[in-house]
Design an enzyme around this catalytic site. Structure first.
Site, PDB file in Angstrom:
ATOM      1  N   LYS A 171       8.580  18.067   0.837  1.00 45.67           N
ATOM      2  CA  LYS A 171       7.403  18.081  -0.046  1.00 45.67           C
ATOM      3  C   LYS A 171       6.229  17.556   0.775  1.00 45.67           C
ATOM      4  O   LYS A 171       6.102  16.360   1.013  1.00 45.67           O
ATOM      5  CB  LYS A 171       7.692  17.188  -1.255  1.00 45.67           C
ATOM      6  CG  LYS A 171       6.471  16.556  -1.928  1.00 45.67           C
ATOM      7  CD  LYS A 171       5.677  17.544  -2.752  1.00 45.67           C
ATOM      8  CE  LYS A 171       4.529  16.845  -3.507  1.00 45.67           C
ATOM      9  NZ  LYS A 171       3.361  16.563  -2.646  1.00 45.67           N
ATOM     10  N   GLU A 247       9.152   4.881   5.659  1.00 48.82           N
ATOM     11  CA  GLU A 247       8.160   4.472   6.656  1.00 48.82           C
ATOM     12  C   GLU A 247       6.885   4.203   5.864  1.00 48.82           C
ATOM     13  O   GLU A 247       6.206   5.135   5.427  1.00 48.82           O
ATOM     14  CB  GLU A 247       8.019   5.607   7.680  1.00 48.82           C
ATOM     15  CG  GLU A 247       7.490   5.144   9.005  1.00 48.82           C
ATOM     16  CD  GLU A 247       6.050   5.510   9.158  1.00 48.82           C
ATOM     17  OE1 GLU A 247       5.202   4.656   8.808  1.00 48.82           O
ATOM     18  OE2 GLU A 247       5.779   6.628   9.613  1.00 48.82           O
ATOM     19  N   CYS A 281      -0.631   4.494   9.875  1.00 47.49           N
ATOM     20  CA  CYS A 281       0.030   3.287   9.378  1.00 47.49           C
ATOM     21  C   CYS A 281       0.203   2.257  10.499  1.00 47.49           C
ATOM     22  O   CYS A 281       0.526   1.115  10.221  1.00 47.49           O
ATOM     23  CB  CYS A 281       1.360   3.635   8.732  1.00 47.49           C
ATOM     24  SG  CYS A 281       2.411   4.515   9.853  1.00 47.49           S
ATOM     25  N   GLU A 378      -4.221  -2.924   3.905  1.00 43.59           N
ATOM     26  CA  GLU A 378      -4.433  -1.875   4.914  1.00 43.59           C
ATOM     27  C   GLU A 378      -5.725  -1.119   4.562  1.00 43.59           C
ATOM     28  O   GLU A 378      -5.864  -0.625   3.444  1.00 43.59           O
ATOM     29  CB  GLU A 378      -3.217  -0.939   4.814  1.00 43.59           C
ATOM     30  CG  GLU A 378      -3.025   0.007   5.930  1.00 43.59           C
ATOM     31  CD  GLU A 378      -1.717   0.815   5.747  1.00 43.59           C
ATOM     32  OE1 GLU A 378      -1.197   0.911   4.623  1.00 43.59           O
ATOM     33  OE2 GLU A 378      -1.243   1.348   6.756  1.00 43.59           O
TER      34      GLU A 378
END
Ligand code: SIN
Length: 475
Positions: A171, A247, A281, A378
């Site tokens: 996906k 992750e 990331c 973040e």
């Protein structure tokens, strides 16, 4: 390419629904793809289930050879794949090509690893018994991939899965489905059997995630994305003890000690902060500079950042493209405003580009403190905050003061310190005197709330394998 890939067929949604793919640099529609529902996701799962056992029975050498052909096709079509990637995601064309080749490298690597899924013979606990260990593919894998690396993040899930004999329902993110579909076309040309690699496009990520988790046929989910969604998938997979590779988010510290090579540290910080306009990331989220060199580093770094060229990814010389959408710009602005309200100061940048608000100017902030939002969350954008510290002990405590543990970086020339800090940083990956650590040959992944499992390297296949212990009585 404007269809999804289900059971070896290029398909539209039964409902006829589609959604638009938008070029973030221009706001223009570039394609429309099927908006699939749960029925079609289940069809893809069933197809993957039917295809998996025959695929696992193909010899490792032949699976390796199919993946090698797939790799060759990706490389041969890298220029076109890069154009698709830049059009849907925005990153500069050269960076897009680097991403395509980075993804291809996982396919090449796991084509090689397919032949090395070795078992073991273990000394027995009884004279009349023999102990063998074999490794078996887990089965059908649900792979949910992000928009920031639409080609490479899919490649690094599908390559190990297919190499060891799993099948896949992928996906892609709704913002960037085209790179995945293009990989589907090449997988088909490489001769991968129908149903082994399915691609379901949908705007309803929650529906796809819960359908994959609810299906008894899906044995594993591999997800790259936010820690919050990772938690949801973990909860949804709990009933069936679904295997997970996650992750997730990071909050990478980047530490510059006063014994560092400052010019190299400036370049490393630019690489670690501004790759993909800060939308990775493993981006340096908190830059810690030792107090004695703080002003000098801030001045050199700001000067270097002021030279970065922002623009449409297709424009010659662009080094930073647009942010993915308005929410991304809003988040960077919120971190900036919060820092300014608490006493930080901008040395360069500090605003959305005047030509288009989607392009945020690369920004450096000084006088940043740990009370600011940017220290905890973040940013996922081109905002580089410089914190000051005095001692090694203090900066290790600051760097580890986060629930995240993906990447960490530091610059130092002191050998003792290099070992101490590398050991003390609570992250799954450490870059020492470099701002670039990603490679198909190295284990990518985090600790703490940054995830589970590793992608790439000799460890990367393990996440797609079950260990089976076989005990033979020799009578
Ligand atoms: C990511 O941002 O999810 C991946 C970055 C990388 O592979 O370097």
């Amino acid at each position: 390419m404007e269809k999804a890939l289900v059971a070896g067929q290029w398909t539209r949604a039964r409902s006829g629904a589609t959604f638009d793919v938008i070029d973030p640099a221009t706001g223009q529609k570039i394609a429309a793809v099927p908006d699939l529902g749960a029925d079609e996701v289940n069809l893809a799962i069933a197809a993957a289930y039917r295809a998996q056992k025959p695929w696992a029975k193909v010899t490792a050498k032949d699976r390796a050879s199919s993946l090698r052909t797939f790799y060759d096709l990706i490389v041969a079509n890298a220029d076109d794949l890069a154009i698709i990637l830049t059009a849907e995601m925005g990153k500069p064309l050269q960076e897009a090509k680097t991403e395509v080749l980075y993804g291809a490298a996982y396919v090449e690597w796991f084509a090689e690893q397919a032949k090395r899924i070795d078992g073991d013979v273990i000394p027995s606990y009884q004279l009349d018994k023999r102990i063998f260990v074999v490794k078996r593919p887990v089965g059908v894998v649900g792979a949910i991939t992000p928009w920031n690396f639409p080609s490479a993040m899919l490649a690094r899930k599908l390559a190990p899965a297919l190499a060891v004999g799993c099948s896949l329902v992928a996906k892609p993110a709704a913002q960037t489905p085209l790179s995945a579909l293009a990989l589907g076309v090449l997988a088909e040309r490489a001769g991968l059997p129908p149903g082994v690699f399915n691609i379901v496009t949908s705007t309803d990520a929650a529906m796809v995630g819960s359908t994959l988790c609810a299906s008894e046929l899906v044995k594993k989910i591999s997800f790259t994305g936010s820690t919050n969604v990772g938690r949801i998938l973990m909860r949804q997979g709990a009933d069936q003890i679904k295997k997970l590779s996650l992750e997730l988010g990071g909050n990478a510290p980047f530490i510059v000690f006063d014994d560092a090579d400052l010019e190299a540290a400036v370049e490393g910080a630019v690489a670690a902060k501004f790759r993909n306009a800060g939308q990775t990331c493993v981006s340096a989220n908190r830059i810690y500079v030792q107090s004695g060199i703080y002003d000098t580093f801030a001045e050199k770094f700001s000067r270097r950042v002021s030279r970065l060229r922002v623009g449409n990814g297709f424009a010659e010389g662009s080094e930073l493209g647009p942010l993915i959408d308005a929410n991304a710009v809003k988040k960077v602005n919120a971190h900036l405003e919060n820092a300014l309200s608490l006493g930080a100061r901008v040395t360069v940048g500090g605003e959305p580009n005047r030509a288009s608000e989607q392009f945020f100017l690369p920004t450096v902030l000084v006088n940043v403190t740990s009370e600011m939002t940017i220290a905890r969350e973040e940013t996922f954008g081109p905002l580089a905050p410089l914190f000051s510290f005095d001692t090694e002990e203090e900066v290790i405590a600051m760097a580890n003061d986060t629930e995240f543990g993906l990447a960490g970086y530091f610059y130092s020339r002191d050998l003792g310190r290099i070992f101490r800090v590398a050991e003390e940083l609570e992250t799954g990956m450490v870059g020492i005197n470099t701002g670039q650590i990603s490679s198909e040959m190295a284990p990518f992944g985090g600790i703490k709330q940054s995830g589970l499992g590793r992608e790439g390297s000799k460890y990367g296949a393990d996440d797609y394998l079950d260990i089976k212990y076989v005990c033979l009585s020799v009578g």
